[in-house]
Design an enzyme around this catalytic site. Structure first.
Site, PDB file in Angstrom:
ATOM      1  CD  GLU A  80      70.450  71.264  47.875  1.00 47.74           C
ATOM      2  OE1 GLU A  80      69.704  70.415  47.371  1.00 47.74           O
ATOM      3  OE2 GLU A  80      71.495  71.658  47.350  1.00 47.74           O
ATOM      4  NE  ARG A 112      48.402  78.813  39.742  1.00 44.77           N
ATOM      5  CZ  ARG A 112      47.241  79.187  39.229  1.00 44.77           C
ATOM      6  NH1 ARG A 112      46.142  78.526  39.521  1.00 44.77           N
ATOM      7  NH2 ARG A 112      47.177  80.231  38.438  1.00 44.77           N
ATOM      8  CE  LYS A 131      67.585  68.963  45.501  1.00 46.72           C
ATOM      9  NZ  LYS A 131      69.060  68.915  45.459  1.00 46.72           N
ATOM     10  CG  HIS A 155      76.425  67.882  38.528  1.00 44.41           C
ATOM     11  ND1 HIS A 155      75.794  68.431  39.610  1.00 44.41           N
ATOM     12  CD2 HIS A 155      75.668  66.816  38.160  1.00 44.41           C
ATOM     13  CE1 HIS A 155      74.694  67.727  39.888  1.00 44.41           C
ATOM     14  NE2 HIS A 155      74.606  66.737  39.028  1.00 44.41           N
ATOM     15  CD  GLU A 195      74.065  59.501  43.205  1.00 42.35           C
ATOM     16  OE1 GLU A 195      74.138  59.953  44.364  1.00 42.35           O
ATOM     17  OE2 GLU A 195      74.225  60.211  42.188  1.00 42.35           O
ATOM     18  CG  HIS A 234      74.478  61.332  37.511  1.00 44.69           C
ATOM     19  ND1 HIS A 234      74.861  62.652  37.628  1.00 44.69           N
ATOM     20  CD2 HIS A 234      74.049  60.957  38.743  1.00 44.69           C
ATOM     21  CE1 HIS A 234      74.662  63.056  38.876  1.00 44.69           C
ATOM     22  NE2 HIS A 234      74.170  62.048  39.570  1.00 44.69           N
TER      23      HIS A 234
HETATM   24  N1  GLY Z   1      69.958  64.140  44.570  1.00 44.49           N
HETATM   25  C1  GLY Z   1      70.203  65.107  45.565  1.00 44.49           C
HETATM   26  C2  GLY Z   1      68.970  65.532  46.302  1.00 44.49           C
HETATM   27  O1  GLY Z   1      67.934  64.935  46.161  1.00 44.49           O
HETATM   28  O2  GLY Z   1      69.034  66.485  47.042  1.00 44.49           O
END
Ligand code: GLY
Length: 381
Positions: A252, A136, A158, A268, A200, A282
């Site tokens: 988010e 966990r 993420k 994407h 990026e 990408h």
């Molecule tokens: N790569 C987009 C984010 O980390 O939200």
């Protein structure tokens, strides 16, 4: 960008998240601070404080960058075990995640064992996913070795793996305990991948910081020449911008973190239609996506063509593609309907309102999107 000299250290960047606050340390060809930084960062948390062993995850590309880290771990009371994953996007799979879980079980990892991810986005996402799920949640240390991972995927928590149906669809938010960046690892990065990271980087200028965008226009030559001071300052600026966003909208939820997806709705779709690991990497797909999404903002009357022209010109100077070649608009539209930002069936885009500012919107009609996807914009130069 304020350019520090090579000897001037870059102050650590903090990602402020209350009890889960962590630091990003950027160095240039200096592995010495790694051990103390890692131990101090782990000691700041209950799980990390008792850390005595770590699974170090890398692929064939990042393997050489692991060597200086292993003795540093051992010297700071952390016994390392190395796990090599096949290079490439297909490794972001449940099979590879299972191998990592098994490796953790084989080393009798308890909740204090760390996972140290050394590599690009694939390694960070996969190893981070294993760290988020095993027992966990284990302490995670990110050691990004590609520009794209340094400025984006290693920061913000993420983590995840792909399904054949969709990229990054199984995952978690699991913040690292520390991020260690040594810009020297960029020296061996293939030029195409370095350019993908620059897509990026340009994104941060468009979405959040017009001055940074202008600095990039000024610094194209030293950036492409890998000038260490310029690269260090550039990475620090991107990490600081991302840290601000993540601190305010970690999961988010408010719409703020979604701004990081500028260029990604179309990008994407381009990647998915071309096939992952296919014609477009990408960053290349995002580069095309940024120009097309900026063109969409023009169609909505939000910006004039000058903004798109500046974005397109800078991307081209960095050697990135800005024009879609021959992908069927209807197929791209279909792929966009699966985007994670969508709500109630409407495709949502992050579009510029000026250089340095963007808004999340579902105001673009299907007709406008289709017509933009068919656009062959003339080169501004
Ligand atoms: N790569 C987009 C984010 O980390 O939200």
């Amino acid at each position: 960008m304020t350019r520090p000299t090579r000897t001037q250290p870059i102050p650590p960047i903090e990602v402020a998240l209350g009890a889960r606050t962590y630091r990003i340390l950027i160095t240039s060809d200096d592995p010495a601070p790694f051990g103390p930084f890692l131990r101090e960062s782990l000691d700041a948390s209950w799980a990390g404080r008792a850390c005595r062993n770590a699974l170090v995850v890398a692929d064939s590309g990042s393997r050489p960058h692991v060597d200086p880290l292993l003795p540093a771990l051992a010297a700071h009371g952390i016994e390392p075990r190395l796990h090599i994953v096949p290079a490439g996007e297909p490794s972001k799979s449940i099979e590879q995640a299972e191998r990592l879980w098994e490796a953790l079980a084989a080393m009798k990892a308890d909740r204090h064992a760390a996972v140290v991810a050394v590599g690009g986005g694939v390694i960070g996402d996969l190893a981070g996913f294993a760290a988020a799920t095993y027992a966990r949640g284990l302490p995670l240390v990110m050691v990004p070795t590609t520009l794209l991972a340094m400025v984006d995927s290693a920061v913000g928590g993420k983590v995840g793996i792909n399904l054949p149906q969709a990229k990054n669809i199984v995952g978690a938010f699991h913040q690292p305990a520390a991020v260690w960046i040594d810009t020297a690892s960029l020296a061996t990065l293939p030029v195409r991948e370095f350019r993908c990271g620059l897509a990026e980087v340009v994104k941060y200028g468009v979405i959040l910081d017009a001055d940074f965008f202008a600095d990039l226009e000024r610094d194209v030559e030293p950036i492409l020449a890998h000038d260490p001071a310029t690269l260090g300052a550039l990475i620090a600026r991107c990490c600081a911008l991302k840290a601000q966003v993540v601190s305010q909208d970690e999961r988010e939820e408010s719409g703020l973190r979604a701004v990081l997806n500028f260029g990604h709705t179309i990008g994407h779709a381009v990647e998915s239609v071309a096939g992952y690991g296919g014609r477009y990497l990408h960053g290349e797909a995002v580069s095309i996506g940024m120009v097309l999404e900026s063109t969409l903002a023009e169609r909505l009357g939000w910006i004039g063509p000058d903004v798109t022209d500046r974005i397109s010109a800078l991307l081209q100077r960095f050697g990135l593609p800005t024009v879609l070649d021959g992908t069927e608009p209807a197929m791209l539209l279909e792929a966009m309907t699966r985007d994670k930002k969508n709500q109630h069936g409407a495709i949502r885009f992050v579009l510029p309102t000026r250089l340095g500012s963007v808004t999340l919107t579902d105001a673009a009609s299907v007709e406008n999107v289709l017509s933009v996807l068919a656009t062959r914009r003339a080169s501004p130069e």
